[in-house]
Design a protein around this motif. Sequence first.
Motif, PDB file in Angstrom:
ATOM      1  N   GLU A  30       0.875  -1.172   0.000  1.00 18.28           N
ATOM      2  CA  GLU A  30       0.000   0.000   0.000  1.00 18.28           C
ATOM      3  C   GLU A  30       0.908   1.216   0.000  1.00 18.28           C
ATOM      4  N   TRP A  31       0.577   2.182  -0.845  1.00 15.78           N
ATOM      5  CA  TRP A  31       1.388   3.386  -0.955  1.00 15.78           C
ATOM      6  C   TRP A  31       0.487   4.550  -1.341  1.00 15.78           C
ATOM      7  N   THR A  32       1.054   5.736  -1.306  1.00 18.70           N
ATOM      8  CA  THR A  32       0.307   6.943  -1.630  1.00 18.70           C
ATOM      9  C   THR A  32       0.955   7.633  -2.820  1.00 18.70           C
ATOM     10  N   GLU A  33       0.107   7.972  -3.793  1.00 19.61           N
ATOM     11  CA  GLU A  33       0.542   8.754  -4.955  1.00 19.61           C
ATOM     12  C   GLU A  33       0.050  10.181  -4.763  1.00 19.61           C
ATOM     13  N   GLY A  38      -4.937  16.026  -4.575  1.00 23.27           N
ATOM     14  CA  GLY A  38      -4.646  15.457  -3.268  1.00 23.27           C
ATOM     15  C   GLY A  38      -4.071  14.055  -3.370  1.00 23.27           C
ATOM     16  N   PRO A  39      -3.734  13.476  -2.224  1.00 22.76           N
ATOM     17  CA  PRO A  39      -3.119  12.153  -2.215  1.00 22.76           C
ATOM     18  C   PRO A  39      -4.114  11.048  -2.576  1.00 22.76           C
ATOM     19  N   VAL A  40      -3.581   9.983  -3.165  1.00 24.64           N
ATOM     20  CA  VAL A  40      -4.387   8.821  -3.539  1.00 24.64           C
ATOM     21  C   VAL A  40      -3.740   7.585  -2.929  1.00 24.64           C
ATOM     22  N   VAL A 137      -4.073   7.903 -11.934  1.00 23.69           N
ATOM     23  CA  VAL A 137      -4.042   8.448 -10.571  1.00 23.69           C
ATOM     24  C   VAL A 137      -4.773   9.786 -10.530  1.00 23.69           C
ATOM     25  N   ASN A 138      -4.503  10.659 -11.501  1.00 25.71           N
ATOM     26  CA  ASN A 138      -5.127  11.982 -11.514  1.00 25.71           C
ATOM     27  C   ASN A 138      -6.641  11.903 -11.730  1.00 25.71           C
TER      28      ASN A 138
END
Length: 172
Positions: A30-33, A38-40, A137-138
């Motif tokens: 699990e990670w954040t882009e 904002g963050p995903v 992601v965007n």
Amino acid sequence: EAYSLAAAHITVSLADRGIILDGASEVAIEWTESSPHGPVTCRGMLDHLIEHEGKIYDLKITGDASDSAIEKSAMRFGYDLQRAAYVSALEKLRPDLAGRVDFVFLFAEDEEPYLLNPVRGDGVFRELGERRWMRAVNIWAACLAANQWPGFGTGINSITAPMWALSREELL
């Protein structure tokens, strides 16, 4: 029985190429882009990770492991996007590996002689995947931020055949 036989052949073929799967298999991550909205939070499952070396191996069982078949399935199933996502994940979880992550697909045929074709995406493959991953992601972040989930429009849509199909027909 057949699965064990295939696994044994694949393991020998990997070793013949100097690939030893001595890391961790089926690694949940699990990670954040980051995005302009904002963050995903993202999640994935790595088939095999040798973390200290920054190596990710992804096994694909297929009926045809030839280069031409792989190229078609890679675009059809978004393997370029998968590679970009998982490399981004490992680089975010292990910043010391940034720019050094090695992602290798292991295409193995599901019938004897269980031929193996390990492949890395070239620069164009990587660039396409990275662009598609960031676009995804965007879009996801924008949908989350606005709580709006667009579908396929409100009318009747049209589809087209790929240019390669027309080119192939002209050759016949």
